[in-house]
Scaffold this active site. Structure first.
Site, PDB file in Angstrom:
ATOM      1  N   CYS A 224     -80.553 -50.559  91.746  1.00  0.00           N
ATOM      2  CA  CYS A 224     -79.230 -50.769  91.310  1.00  0.00           C
ATOM      3  C   CYS A 224     -78.151 -50.247  92.248  1.00  0.00           C
ATOM      4  CB  CYS A 224     -79.028 -50.248  89.790  1.00  0.00           C
ATOM      5  SG  CYS A 224     -79.968 -51.030  88.728  1.00  0.00           S
ATOM      6  N   HIS A 303     -79.729 -39.657  99.163  1.00  0.00           N
ATOM      7  CA  HIS A 303     -81.297 -40.167  99.051  1.00  0.00           C
ATOM      8  C   HIS A 303     -82.185 -39.023  98.674  1.00  0.00           C
ATOM      9  CE1 HIS A 303     -84.846 -42.882  99.403  1.00  0.00           C
ATOM     10  NE2 HIS A 303     -84.066 -43.655 100.002  1.00  0.00           N
ATOM     11  N   HIS A 387     -59.244 -44.327  88.110  1.00  0.00           N
ATOM     12  CA  HIS A 387     -60.279 -45.283  87.411  1.00  0.00           C
ATOM     13  C   HIS A 387     -61.659 -44.737  87.940  1.00  0.00           C
ATOM     14  CE1 HIS A 387     -56.995 -47.485  86.419  1.00  0.00           C
ATOM     15  NE2 HIS A 387     -56.453 -47.448  87.539  1.00  0.00           N
ATOM     16  N   HIS A 391     -72.188 -47.066  87.123  1.00  0.00           N
ATOM     17  CA  HIS A 391     -72.916 -48.218  86.894  1.00  0.00           C
ATOM     18  C   HIS A 391     -73.462 -48.115  85.320  1.00  0.00           C
ATOM     19  CE1 HIS A 391     -76.606 -50.366  87.251  1.00  0.00           C
ATOM     20  NE2 HIS A 391     -77.430 -49.413  87.121  1.00  0.00           N
ATOM     21  N   HIS A 420     -71.886 -53.620  76.979  1.00  0.00           N
ATOM     22  CA  HIS A 420     -71.811 -54.403  75.896  1.00  0.00           C
ATOM     23  C   HIS A 420     -71.727 -55.831  76.195  1.00  0.00           C
ATOM     24  CE1 HIS A 420     -70.111 -55.984  72.122  1.00  0.00           C
ATOM     25  NE2 HIS A 420     -70.656 -55.102  71.592  1.00  0.00           N
ATOM     26  N   ASN A 424     -77.201 -54.693  81.508  1.00  0.00           N
ATOM     27  CA  ASN A 424     -77.184 -54.122  83.033  1.00  0.00           C
ATOM     28  C   ASN A 424     -77.531 -55.153  84.011  1.00  0.00           C
ATOM     29  OD1 ASN A 424     -77.905 -52.771  85.246  1.00  0.00           O
ATOM     30  ND2 ASN A 424     -79.598 -51.486  84.280  1.00  0.00           N
TER      31      ASN A 424
END
Length: 496
Positions: A224, A303, A387, A391, A420, A424
Site C-alpha cells: 500500500c 524499510h 494537513h 493511509h 468510510h 481501503n
C-alpha cells in the site's frame, strides 16, 4: 482538607509559556540579528560621512580586485544554482470513482459471505465482527467479478477492472490539465498484486499510443505504500531529465486477489480492500510553477525487511486447502509502530521547527545520561504540517497514528472519511484523502501536507508537499456528490 493544586498541564498560562518558547526559539536568529544591525547602524551614524570616506579610501581597492571579486561571486552563484535540485511540481491529479452499481452494502457483503462460506459459519461470523468494527460505510465498491456467487476472478475480468480504473483516472487527469498524452516523458504504474504480461504500464502505452522513447516503469509487490515509492522514483527521474512530465498511476486490482478460503487471517483483506485508483501528473518545468497545486518537498522511505517478523507480517501464501490469499499477522500494528518511529526519526529534523527539535534533543540527552526512565518527548508535528493524509488501511491504523502523533480528530478526518466512503483503496487512498481536504475548501497557499503510508515488506514511507496556491473547492472529483454529507459519525461498532 488542603486545597487541591490546580492542573498546571492544562492551564492557559502554561499554554502561553509554551507558545512563547516556540516563538522565541524559532525566531532566535531574527532576535539576534536585529540588535546587531541596530548597533552597526548606530555606529555608522556616529562616525559621520567624513570618517566613512576616510575608511573607504584607506581600503585602496583597485579595478582588478573588484572584477576578480565580482567574477568569483558570479561563479559561486552559478555553481550553486546548477547543483540545486530541480523543483518537482504536482500539476494535478484525478481519482477513479466507481459507479453506484458496484456498491457493496453490509447486508450484501454478509449475504455473499454466507453463501460462499456456507460450510464454515465461524468464518462468516468472524467477517461480520470485522466489518462491524472496520470503519467502512455502505457505499464502498467491489469489481463486478466479486459480485458473482461464487466470485469469478478470471484474467479477463482482472484486465477489465485494471482498464476501467486506470483509463478512467488518466482520462479525467488529461481533461483537467489539458496536457496531451504525447507530452508525457515518464510513466510509472504501481499495482502490488496484479502483475500481468504485458505489464500495466505497457497497457497504458498501448491505449494512449505514447511515444516510443517514453521511460516506463511498472512497480509490483510493494504494498500500500507503493504510491509514495512511485513519487520517489518520479522525483529522481525528473532530476535526471529536465523539462519533462511524469505520469504516475497508483491502484490495486481486487478481482484476482479476492480470497475464497476460510482462514481468518486471510479473510481480513476481503473485509477492508475496495476498488480505487489515482493518476498524478508531475512536472519539473518552471512554467508549471504557478499553475501547479503542490511542490514536492521531501520523500522519506523506511524499510524494515531485514527483520523476519516485519518481512512476513503481510504475506501472500496458500492456505491448507491451496487457496491463495494475503495473510495479515497479529504483530502488524506493533511492526507498523516501529516502522513509523524509524520514519519520523528521519523526517523530523527535515520538517520540525527548532523549538521542537531542541526539546527532543534535551529529552534524548536526559534519557541517555541522567534517567533512562524519563518519558520520551514526542515532537509536535502539528507545528510542521497543517494537513495529514494517513493511509486508510483500517480503523486500527488510523487510531494508532492519531495516538502516537497526538493528532486531533480534525487532523485524521480525511483518513477516516476516506475509509468510510471508499474503503481501503491501497496506494491510492492518500489521493482520496487529499481530494477530501480540497473538497472541504481547507487547502490554502503555503499549507504543508504530510502523506504517510505503510506497505508489505515491511515499509513506512512519507511524502511532504507544500501548497503552491489556494485551491478553490473543486466541482468534480470523487467527493462531488457526497462531500456535503461529511464528516459523519462513525460508531465503534455497527451492529449487523
Amino acid at each position: 482538607m488542603p486545597q487541591a493544586l490546580p492542573n498546571f498541564s492544562s492551564s492557559v498560562k502554561l499554554k502561553y509559556v509554551k507558545l512563547g518558547y516556540q516563538y522565541l526559539v524559532d525566531h532566535i536568529l531574527t532576535f539576534l540579528l536585529i540588535p546587531t544591525m541596530v548597533g552597526i547602524s548606530v555606529q555608522i551614524i556616529l562616525l559621520g560621512p567624513e570618517e566613512m570616506l576616510k575608511i573607504w579610501r584607506s581600503l585602496d581597492i583597485d579595478l582588478v580586485q573588484i572584477l576578480c571579486s565580482s567574477f568569483l561571486i558570479i561563479l559561486i552563484c552559478t555553481l550553486y544554482f546548477m547543483s540545486k535540485p530541480r523543483s518537482v511540481y504536482l500539476v494535478d491529479y484525478a481519482c477513479y470513482k466507481p459507479p453506484i452499481t458496484y456498491r457493496v452494502s453490509f447486508s450484501t457483503f454478509m449475504e455473499h459471505s454466507r453463501l460462499n462460506l456456507k460450510d464454515n459459519l465461524k468464518s462468516v461470523d468472524f467477517q461480520m465482527r470485522i466489518l462491524e468494527r472496520s470503519g467502512l460505510g455502505e457505499e464502498t465498491c467491489l469489481p463486478p467479478a466479486i459480485h458473482y456467487i461464487p466470485p469469478t476472478p478470471t484474467m479477463e475480468a482482472a484486465r477489465g477492472e485494471a482498464e476501467e480504473v486506470i483509463f478512467s483516472a488518466i482520462d479525467s487527469l488529461m481533461q483537467k490539465t489539458g496536457i496531451k498524452v504525447k507530452d508525457i516523458d515518464i510513466l510509472i504504474v504501481n499495482c502490488s498484486l496484479f502483475s500481468p504480461t504485458p505489464s500495466l504500464s505497457a497497457m497504458v502505452v498501448n491505449k494512449y499510443k505514447l511515444r516510443s522513447n517514453i521511460k516506463s516503469y511498472n512497480l509490483s509487490g510493494m504494498g500500500c505504500s507503493a504510491g509514495l515509492i512511485s513519487m520517489d522514483l518520479a522525483r529522481d527521474l525528473l532530476q535526471a531529465h529536465p523539462n519533462s512530465y511524469a505520469l504516475v498511476v497508483s491502484t490495486e486490482i481486487i478481482t484476482p486477489n479476492y480470497y475464497k478460503g476460510s482462514e481468518r487471517a486471510m479473510l481480513l483483506p476481503n473485509c477492508l480492500f475496495r476498488m480505487g485508483g489515482a493518476a498524478i501528473l508531475l512536472s519539473n518545468k518552471s512554467r508549471d510553477k504557478h499553475r501547479a497545486k503542490y511542490r514536492l518537498v521531501h520523500v522519506v522511505r523506511t524499510h524494515k525487511g531485514s527483520d523476519d517478523k516485519a518481512y512476513k507480517c503481510v504475506y501472500e501464501q496458500e492456505d491448507s486447502q491451496g487457496k491463495v490469499g494475503i495473510n495479515l499477522s497479529k504483530d502488524l500494528m506493533v511492526i507498523a509502530g516501529e516502522a513509523l518511529k524509524s520514519n519520523i526519526t528521519t523526517i523530523g529534523p527535515l520538517v520540525l521547527p527548532a523549538s521542537e527539535q531542541l526539546l527532543f534533543l534535551i529529552t534524548l540527552i536526559g534519557r541517555k545520561i541522567f534517567n533512562p526512565k524519563w518519558k520520551p518527548y514526542i515532537p509536535d508535528f502539528k507545528q510542521a504540517f497543517e494537513h495529514f493524509c494517513i493511509h486508510a488501511g483500517g480503523r486500527a491504523v488510523i487510531d494508532e497514528l492519531q495516538k502516537n502523533l497526538q493528532l486531533s480528530s480534525e487532523h485524521v478526518e480525511a483518513s477516516r472519511m476516506t475509509l468510510h466512503r471508499f474503503g481501503n483503496t491501497s496506494s491510492s487512498s492518500l489521493w482520496y484523502e487529499l481530494s477530501y481536504i480540497e473538497a472541504k475548501g481547507r487547502m490554502k497557499k503555503g499549507d504543508r501536507v504530510w502523506q504517510i503510508a505503510f506497505g508489505s515488506g515491511f515499509k513506512c514511507n512519507s511524502a511532504v508537499w507544500k501548497c503552491n496556491r489556494t485551491i478553490k473547492t473543486p466541482t468534480d472529483g470523487p467527493w462531488q456528490d457526497c462531500i456535503d454529507r461529511y464528516p459523519v459519525h462513525i460508531p465503534e461498532i455497527v451492529k449487523l
